[in-house]
Design a protein around this motif. Structure first.
Motif, PDB file in Angstrom:
ATOM      1  N   ASN A   1       0.844  -1.181   0.000  1.00 18.76           N
ATOM      2  CA  ASN A   1       0.000   0.000   0.000  1.00 18.76           C
ATOM      3  C   ASN A   1       0.886   1.241   0.000  1.00 18.76           C
ATOM      4  O   ASN A   1       1.382   1.666   1.028  1.00 18.76           O
ATOM      5  N   TYR A   2       1.059   1.837  -1.165  1.00 18.08           N
ATOM      6  CA  TYR A   2       1.939   2.984  -1.306  1.00 18.08           C
ATOM      7  C   TYR A   2       1.277   4.291  -0.854  1.00 18.08           C
ATOM      8  O   TYR A   2       1.945   5.314  -0.772  1.00 18.08           O
ATOM      9  N   PHE A   3      -0.030   4.240  -0.561  1.00 19.77           N
ATOM     10  CA  PHE A   3      -0.690   5.395   0.030  1.00 19.77           C
ATOM     11  C   PHE A   3      -0.424   5.479   1.530  1.00 19.77           C
ATOM     12  O   PHE A   3      -0.556   6.538   2.135  1.00 19.77           O
ATOM     13  N   HIS A   4      -0.057   4.372   2.121  1.00 15.05           N
ATOM     14  CA  HIS A   4       0.229   4.322   3.553  1.00 15.05           C
ATOM     15  C   HIS A   4       1.533   3.556   3.785  1.00 15.05           C
ATOM     16  O   HIS A   4       1.525   2.465   4.350  1.00 15.05           O
TER      17      HIS A   4
ATOM     18  N   TRP B   1       6.854  10.665   6.055  1.00 16.44           N
ATOM     19  CA  TRP B   1       5.921   9.953   5.168  1.00 16.44           C
ATOM     20  C   TRP B   1       6.249   8.458   5.141  1.00 16.44           C
ATOM     21  O   TRP B   1       5.375   7.621   5.309  1.00 16.44           O
TER      22      TRP B   1
ATOM     23  N   CYS C   1       4.972   2.318   5.323  1.00 14.34           N
ATOM     24  CA  CYS C   1       5.531   2.187   6.661  1.00 14.34           C
ATOM     25  C   CYS C   1       6.719   1.235   6.543  1.00 14.34           C
ATOM     26  O   CYS C   1       6.578   0.030   6.704  1.00 14.34           O
TER      27      CYS C   1
ATOM     28  N   GLY D   1       5.360   6.515   8.086  1.00  9.85           N
ATOM     29  CA  GLY D   1       3.932   6.440   8.359  1.00  9.85           C
ATOM     30  C   GLY D   1       3.487   7.429   9.422  1.00  9.85           C
ATOM     31  O   GLY D   1       2.409   7.294   9.990  1.00  9.85           O
ATOM     32  N   ARG D   2       4.293   8.442   9.671  1.00 13.31           N
ATOM     33  CA  ARG D   2       3.987   9.448  10.691  1.00 13.31           C
ATOM     34  C   ARG D   2       3.296  10.663  10.053  1.00 13.31           C
ATOM     35  O   ARG D   2       3.789  11.787  10.102  1.00 13.31           O
ATOM     36  N   LEU D   3       2.149  10.387   9.473  1.00  7.99           N
ATOM     37  CA  LEU D   3       1.440  11.424   8.739  1.00  7.99           C
ATOM     38  C   LEU D   3       0.881  12.511   9.654  1.00  7.99           C
ATOM     39  O   LEU D   3       0.856  13.683   9.279  1.00  7.99           O
ATOM     40  N   GLU D   4       0.452  12.123  10.854  1.00  6.63           N
ATOM     41  CA  GLU D   4      -0.063  13.128  11.783  1.00  6.63           C
ATOM     42  C   GLU D   4       1.030  14.115  12.175  1.00  6.63           C
ATOM     43  O   GLU D   4       0.778  15.322  12.271  1.00  6.63           O
TER      44      GLU D   4
END
Length: 138
Positions: free
Chosen positions: A3-6, A115, A8, A118-121
């Motif tokens: 999943n390249y949108f998310h 990114w 990690c 996975g630390r989008l927040e």
């Protein structure tokens, strides 16, 4: 990874990515955040939108925005930032100083690292701080 949108990636996988690679990823992350910010503030109109994007993603603007977040970066984030700033960049755009380009590359490396971790927040939190003083009218 499927999943390249998310993304990690593991710490080892991310460490294997060069500073320039992180900055390459972060350039795209920063630009999509800027484009989203512009659209969300009602600035999605033709040429003006493109010019506003260019103004916000240029090295000079990114260097100025990096100064806003430096005091709140964690030690780990500062390490990534320094790694990006020390990247061996061979060409600097004529409109930016070498120092500005280094700071911009550092900011992009940090955004790319966040990114890929996975630390989008956290990326969003830092972006919001960078954009706090930015006028909504472009």
């Amino acid at each position: 990874m499927e999943n390249y949108f998310h993304p990690c990636l593991t710490d080892d996988q991310i460490r294997a990515i060069s500073s320039i690679g992180l900055a390459h990823m972060g350039d795209a992350v920063f630009e999509i955040l800027v484009r989203t910010w512009l659209c969300a503030h009602g600035r999605a109109t033709g040429r003006g939108l493109h010019q506003a994007t260019i103004r916000l993603v240029c090295a000079e603007s990114q260097a100025e925005k990096a100064k806003r977040i430096l005091p709140i970066l964690t030690e780990e984030e500062l390490g990534v930032f320094r790694r990006g700033r020390n990247a061996q960049v061979h060409t600097v755009p004529g409109h930016a100083t070498r120092a500005q380009y280094g700071e911009a590359t550092a900011l992009e490396a940090l955004m790319g690292w966040l990114w890929l971790k996975g630390r989008l927040e956290r990326a969003n939190e830092l972006f919001c701080i960078m954009m706090e003083e930015e006028p909504h009218a472009v």
